[in-house]
Design a protein around this motif. Structure first.
Motif, PDB file in Angstrom:
ATOM      1  N   GLN A 196      40.103  49.722  33.680  1.00 44.82           N
ATOM      2  CA  GLN A 196      39.659  50.781  33.700  1.00 44.82           C
ATOM      3  C   GLN A 196      38.466  50.796  34.829  1.00 44.82           C
ATOM      4  O   GLN A 196      38.227  52.086  35.662  1.00 44.82           O
ATOM      5  CB  GLN A 196      39.056  51.302  32.329  1.00 44.82           C
ATOM      6  N   VAL A 197      37.648  49.847  34.678  1.00 44.95           N
ATOM      7  CA  VAL A 197      36.624  49.687  35.701  1.00 44.95           C
ATOM      8  C   VAL A 197      36.878  49.659  37.193  1.00 44.95           C
ATOM      9  O   VAL A 197      36.457  50.180  37.927  1.00 44.95           O
ATOM     10  CB  VAL A 197      35.548  48.743  35.307  1.00 44.95           C
ATOM     11  N   PHE A 198      38.170  48.961  37.293  1.00 50.52           N
ATOM     12  CA  PHE A 198      38.811  48.725  38.493  1.00 50.52           C
ATOM     13  C   PHE A 198      39.191  49.867  39.042  1.00 50.52           C
ATOM     14  O   PHE A 198      39.110  50.447  40.348  1.00 50.52           O
ATOM     15  CB  PHE A 198      39.783  47.694  38.434  1.00 50.52           C
ATOM     16  N   VAL A 199      39.829  51.027  38.184  1.00 52.02           N
ATOM     17  CA  VAL A 199      40.364  52.087  38.633  1.00 52.02           C
ATOM     18  C   VAL A 199      39.130  53.023  39.149  1.00 52.02           C
ATOM     19  O   VAL A 199      39.254  53.667  40.006  1.00 52.02           O
ATOM     20  CB  VAL A 199      41.353  52.716  37.528  1.00 52.02           C
ATOM     21  N   GLY A 246      40.235  43.174  28.574  1.00 53.75           N
ATOM     22  CA  GLY A 246      41.253  43.193  29.771  1.00 53.75           C
ATOM     23  C   GLY A 246      41.366  44.483  30.137  1.00 53.75           C
ATOM     24  O   GLY A 246      41.411  44.803  31.375  1.00 53.75           O
ATOM     25  N   ARG A 247      41.715  45.540  29.117  1.00 59.91           N
ATOM     26  CA  ARG A 247      41.992  46.936  29.434  1.00 59.91           C
ATOM     27  C   ARG A 247      40.726  47.495  29.967  1.00 59.91           C
ATOM     28  O   ARG A 247      40.692  48.450  31.111  1.00 59.91           O
ATOM     29  CB  ARG A 247      42.452  47.736  28.130  1.00 59.91           C
ATOM     30  N   ALA A 302      31.907  44.364  24.026  1.00 56.17           N
ATOM     31  CA  ALA A 302      32.581  43.256  25.042  1.00 56.17           C
ATOM     32  C   ALA A 302      31.479  42.655  25.908  1.00 56.17           C
ATOM     33  O   ALA A 302      30.340  43.319  26.208  1.00 56.17           O
ATOM     34  CB  ALA A 302      33.526  43.974  25.965  1.00 56.17           C
ATOM     35  N   ARG A 303      31.536  41.584  26.685  1.00 64.05           N
ATOM     36  CA  ARG A 303      30.864  40.878  27.429  1.00 64.05           C
ATOM     37  C   ARG A 303      30.950  41.523  28.721  1.00 64.05           C
ATOM     38  O   ARG A 303      31.904  42.057  29.261  1.00 64.05           O
ATOM     39  CB  ARG A 303      31.097  39.497  27.678  1.00 64.05           C
ATOM     40  N   LEU A 343      36.802  37.487  29.050  1.00 62.71           N
ATOM     41  CA  LEU A 343      37.987  38.484  28.699  1.00 62.71           C
ATOM     42  C   LEU A 343      38.555  38.368  27.435  1.00 62.71           C
ATOM     43  O   LEU A 343      39.124  39.144  26.766  1.00 62.71           O
ATOM     44  CB  LEU A 343      38.696  38.832  29.885  1.00 62.71           C
ATOM     45  N   ALA A 344      38.665  37.032  27.155  1.00 62.81           N
ATOM     46  CA  ALA A 344      39.641  36.600  25.773  1.00 62.81           C
ATOM     47  C   ALA A 344      38.427  36.739  24.662  1.00 62.81           C
ATOM     48  O   ALA A 344      38.952  36.363  23.577  1.00 62.81           O
ATOM     49  CB  ALA A 344      39.749  35.235  26.153  1.00 62.81           C
ATOM     50  N   ALA A 345      37.282  36.868  25.003  1.00 63.12           N
ATOM     51  CA  ALA A 345      36.398  36.787  23.745  1.00 63.12           C
ATOM     52  C   ALA A 345      36.725  38.138  22.609  1.00 63.12           C
ATOM     53  O   ALA A 345      36.087  38.033  21.542  1.00 63.12           O
ATOM     54  CB  ALA A 345      34.969  37.081  24.367  1.00 63.12           C
TER      55      ALA A 345
END
Length: 419
Positions: free
Chosen positions: A103-106, A98-99, A137-138, A205-207
């Motif tokens: 970061q990717v969005f920013v 999720g974090r 992460a996925r 994101l919950a994985a």
């Protein structure tokens, strides 16, 4: 040539040009069909040579700017800017998908706005793949964010997208006023995209993921490259005030990094020419002439009957929705070339509404923008397949949400600041 026959010929050639851009048979560049198509419409009399020359002159500065920005982005990558971004994302994510999405969005929003959408698609997407793998992460949520933000986050500055440059010329706005009017729509659209992607990929994101294990020193921050980009942005503002085309500021920034890279033997003249994507620039020129032929022979009149007048909220929403629909039917670059002359008489607000549609709308289909097509190829190179159904379902959720939020924000900006 008879007008109806000229319109039919132009339409067939436009379909052929776009079809080649989508399929790229045998890996051939997009220009292989676009340039001959432009020559055919001129030779057949579907467009007078004088009009073709006018279109080339109008697109010339835009194409020059695009070439300079592509070189600038590639040189920033050579300096290590995108590697440093990947290390920053890995540290900031702290093992949380999720974090990492935040970061990717920013980063994707900033890179798209400053270095154009091509930098996000071509240079940031591979870094996001590597960062997700590094964290365990996925990758899907983060990679999808790259393509959606390469379109949506390109709303902010006149230099963020080829469509923006065309709209900037048609709007009559200064660089700073353009950015001021689009700041709120930019934030609103990005916020809507984040909410939709966060919900859509909740399972991924919950994985969970493993925090990055540092086995080497993080790459140094490329201060010189960052300073050059900052000065280039300042140059855009100064150029706008002075009435100088922003292509000169972009060329200056690229030249500074190019001289440094050549002196340090980090690049070659051939690599710089390759980074400028000359075949793609020829494609843009050829496409523009074919679209001009179609506009001159009837498309403009047909669309003129359905384009809403004025800059009230309903008119802005109608223009943006029409632009989004047209972008998915014929690609966003032809769509903006067709709609800008029809929207410009209503004022800058209508021009910016067109921009909302042609920048956000392409997230609905693969063919909506060339950036999305390029992203799809990069994803496949990383042995990841993108399902058409998943892409479309996400688009059906994200596009209306982002477009609606952006139109409301644009209407508020125009009310508060004025067009």
């Amino acid at each position: 040539m008879d007008s109806a026959l000229a319109e039919a010929l132009s339409a067939v050639l436009l379909v052929a040009v776009l079809g080649c851009a989508v399929v790229r048979p045998w890996g051939l560049p997009e220009a292989v069909v676009a340039v001959p198509a432009a020559l055919v419409v001129v030779a057949a009399g579907a467009i007078p040579l004088a009009h073709a020359r006018q279109e080339a002159q109008r697109l010339g500065p835009v194409i020059g700017f695009l070439a300079a920005v592509l070189v600038l982005a590639q040189l920033c990558d050579d300096e290590g800017l995108f590697s440093a971004c990947g290390a920053w994302m890995a540290r900031g994510a702290g093992g949380g998908p999720g974090r990492l999405l935040v970061q990717v969005f920013v980063l994707a929003s900033v890179i798209t706005a400053v270095l154009s959408l091509d930098a996000t698609v071509v240079l940031l997407t591979p870094v996001v793949f590597a960062t997700a793998a590094r964290l365990g992460a996925r990758a899907r949520p983060h990679v999808y964010a790259c393509t959606h933000l390469s379109n949506t986050a390109s709303l902010l500055l006149p230099v963020s997208n080829l469509t923006n440059l065309l709209a900037f010329e048609a709007s009559g706005l200064s660089f700073t006023r353009f950015a001021a009017l689009m700041a709120l729509p930019w934030l609103a659209a990005i916020g809507a995209e984040y909410a939709v992607l966060r919900r859509f990929f909740a399972t991924d994101l919950a994985a969970g993921a493993q925090p990055a294990t540092e086995t080497a020193e993080p790459p140094a921050v490329p201060v010189f490259a960052l300073a050059t980009v900052g000065c280039t942005l300042a140059g855009f503002v100064v150029a706008s005030v002075a009435g100088v085309n922003p292509a000169w500021a972009a060329a200056a920034g690229a030249a500074v990094l190019a001289v440094r890279a050549l002196a340090r033997r980090r690049t070659t003249p051939v690599a710089l020419v390759r980074a400028a994507a000359v075949p793609f620039l020829a494609f843009v020129l050829g496409l523009g002439i074919v679209v001009r032929a179609l506009v001159d022979n009837g498309l403009s009149d047909a669309l003129g009957r359905v384009v809403p007048d004025g800059t009230g909220f309903a008119a802005l929403l109608g223009v943006a929705a029409l632009a989004a629909l047209l972008a998915n039917l014929i690609n966003n670059l032809p769509a903006v070339l067709v709609l800008l002359p029809l929207a410009a008489p209503s004022g800058a607000g209508a021009v910016l509404a067109v921009l909302l549609g042609v920048n956000i709308g392409p997230n609905l289909t693969y063919a909506g923008s060339l950036a999305t097509l390029l992203w799809r190829r990069i994803v496949r190179e990383h042995e990841t397949d993108v399902e058409l159904g998943e892409f479309t379902r996400l688009g059906l959720l994200a596009v209306p949400a982002a477009l609606g939020a952006a139109v409301v924000a644009l209407w508020l900006s125009l009310t508060a600041i004025g067009g």
